[in-house]
Design an enzyme around this catalytic site. Structure first.
Site, short mmCIF file in Angstrom:
data_model
loop_
_atom_site.label_atom_id
_atom_site.label_comp_id
_atom_site.label_asym_id
_atom_site.label_seq_id
_atom_site.Cartn_x
_atom_site.Cartn_y
_atom_site.Cartn_z
N TYR A 56 0.85 -1.19 0.00
CA TYR A 56 0.00 0.00 0.00
C TYR A 56 0.88 1.24 0.00
CZ TYR A 56 -3.08 3.73 1.36
OH TYR A 56 -3.76 4.91 1.37
N GLU A 107 -2.92 7.68 -4.35
CA GLU A 107 -2.92 6.38 -3.67
C GLU A 107 -2.68 5.27 -4.69
OE1 GLU A 107 -6.60 4.33 -2.39
OE2 GLU A 107 -5.86 4.59 -0.35
#
Ligand code: GDP
Ligand code: MN
Length: 399
Positions: A109, A197
């Site tokens: 992530y 992101e």
């Protein structure tokens, strides 16, 4: 403003972030055609909506043939996807992205956000890629690695290496990982983003670092100087009510209740909604007319609030400093004279030119209920709404 995954990938690629080869399609036939152009034996069809969590909701499908791609697309086009990020009404699928499938060795992530407390861009990484950040924060908070960027010098390579080591990355991928992070950072900084992101950023068996998913959000207040970003806006992904307001330069927030609110300033909007709730009502929306609003602007705001089918009563609450109560009153009169509304309207005015404002409302002969204080205004609008509902025998009558 949010953009689609395929748009974010195109931008990030220009900053040196490697992404799997892919192509956009507006129909199942086009998706199959474009997969043949891409070549290979396996593809992933991805619904382009402004929200994450698509895989679990059926918006990401791995396919091994033309026919599978067609079938996956038939199910997606025109359908709505509901994920924890879309709200209960979901988001419609009108475009899909077809990508060459990737063999994943590891998912990471990576998020870049604007951290208001440190007033810095903050990089957040976790070895638990593929899980949503909300889940990681709740279930694996220990896995989060954070670094803040000093704006005067920008993101430093040593910071990227520190993150890579904390993630336990193989020394061979530290360089490409650092290059990817640097690319995300530069895109964020150069384009006035508020969020980038990559979830997941993946490591492949052959030592590559790829952005498998990408999300970018931009600062609305900087869009005037980013025309190439502004044109990526996709109105099909926005609340149509908020969209109409943005197009007219008004700030509007749609909510689920029955009382429309026209106010000036975000603080007064919050106070107005709290007071309506205290009086037993629920706001349907709030619209901020801003400072120095002309009668035309107020009338436009009024019509916009009325176009929300959930609105069963309206409260205008303006505390005028830079604004003028007489202009607000004129705007209300303009809107009500142009097209009479069938729901109760309560107006509370205070501040600059309040007497003149009251006179304009009184002289208009329109059925506007007036109030002197915010409490009184909230009670009157909720009371009028209940009586009106009782008269119609509709919902709210028994409340
Ligand atoms: P999201 O659910 O909206 O976040 O969509 P993503 O693009 O992040 O995809 C969700 C998950 O699908 C990823 O975490 C991967 O595990 C999987 N996935 C997506 N693309 C590929 C691919 O090309 N190959 C493989 N093996 N898995 C993929
Ligand atoms: Mn994702």
């Amino acid at each position: 403003m949010d953009i689609h995954e395929y748009q974010a990938k195109e931008i990030l690629s220009r900053f040196g972030v490697e992404c799997p080869p892919g192509a956009l399609a507006y129909s199942p036939e086009q998706a199959a055609y474009r997969s043949r152009e891409l070549g290979g034996e396996a593809w992933v069809v991805k619904a382009q909506i402004h929200a994450g969590g698509r895989a679990r909701a059926g918006g990401v499908k791995r396919c091994a043939s033309d026919t599978e791609i067609q079938a996956a697309c038939e199910a997606m086009f025109g359908a709505k996807i509901v994920t924890h990020q879309t709200g209960p009404e979901g988001k419609g699928i009108y475009r899909v992205y077809v990508e060459s499938a990737v063999e994943i060795a590891r998912e990471i992530y990576v998020g870049l956000v604007l951290d208001r407390s440190s007033q810095r861009i903050m990089i957040v990484c976790s070895g638990n890629g593929g899980m949503e950040i909300e889940e990681i924060a709740a279930e694996r908070p220990d896995s989060l690695i954070r670094a803040t960027v000093e704006p005067a010098v920008g993101l430093q390579d040593f910071q990227c290496r520190e993150i890579a080591f904390a993630l336990g990355l193989d020394p061979a991928v530290v360089q490409p990982f650092a290059r990817t992070l640097q690319g995300c950072y530069r895109a964020f900084r150069d384009l006035d983003a508020t969020m980038v992101e990559i979830n997941p950023m993946v490591l492949t068996g052959d030592g590559r670092v790829l952005a498998l998913d990408a999300k970018m959000t931009f600062d609305d207040n900087a869009l005037f100087r980013r025309p190439q970003i502004a044109e990526l806006r996709d109105k099909s992904q926005e609340d149509p009510r908020e969209c109409r307001a943005t197009d007219r330069g008004l700030s509007y927030v749609g909510l689920g209740g029955s009382i429309g609110c026209i106010v000036n300033g975000a603080g007064l909007a919050m106070a107005t909604m709290d007071t309506i709730k205290l009086a037993g009502g629920e706001p349907a929306n709030f619209l901020d007319i801003g400072g120095g609003a002309t009668p035309e602007r107020v009338a436009k705001a009024f019509r916009l609030v009325m176009s929300d089918s959930g609105v069963q009563a309206v409260l205008v609450n303006v505390f005028a400093g830079i604004n003028r109560c007489d202009w607000v009153a004129e705007g209300v009169v303009q809107a009500l004279t142009g097209s009479p509304v069938a729901v109760p309207v309560v107006v509370r005015l205070a501040g600059t030119n309040v007497k003149e404002g009251q006179r304009i409302l009184a002289r208009s002969g329109l059925p506007v209920i007036r109030a002197a204080t915010l409490n009184e205004a909230a009670e009157r609008v909720v009371g009028a709404w209940r009586r009106d509902r009782a008269g119609r025998g509709g919902p709210g009558a028994a409340a």
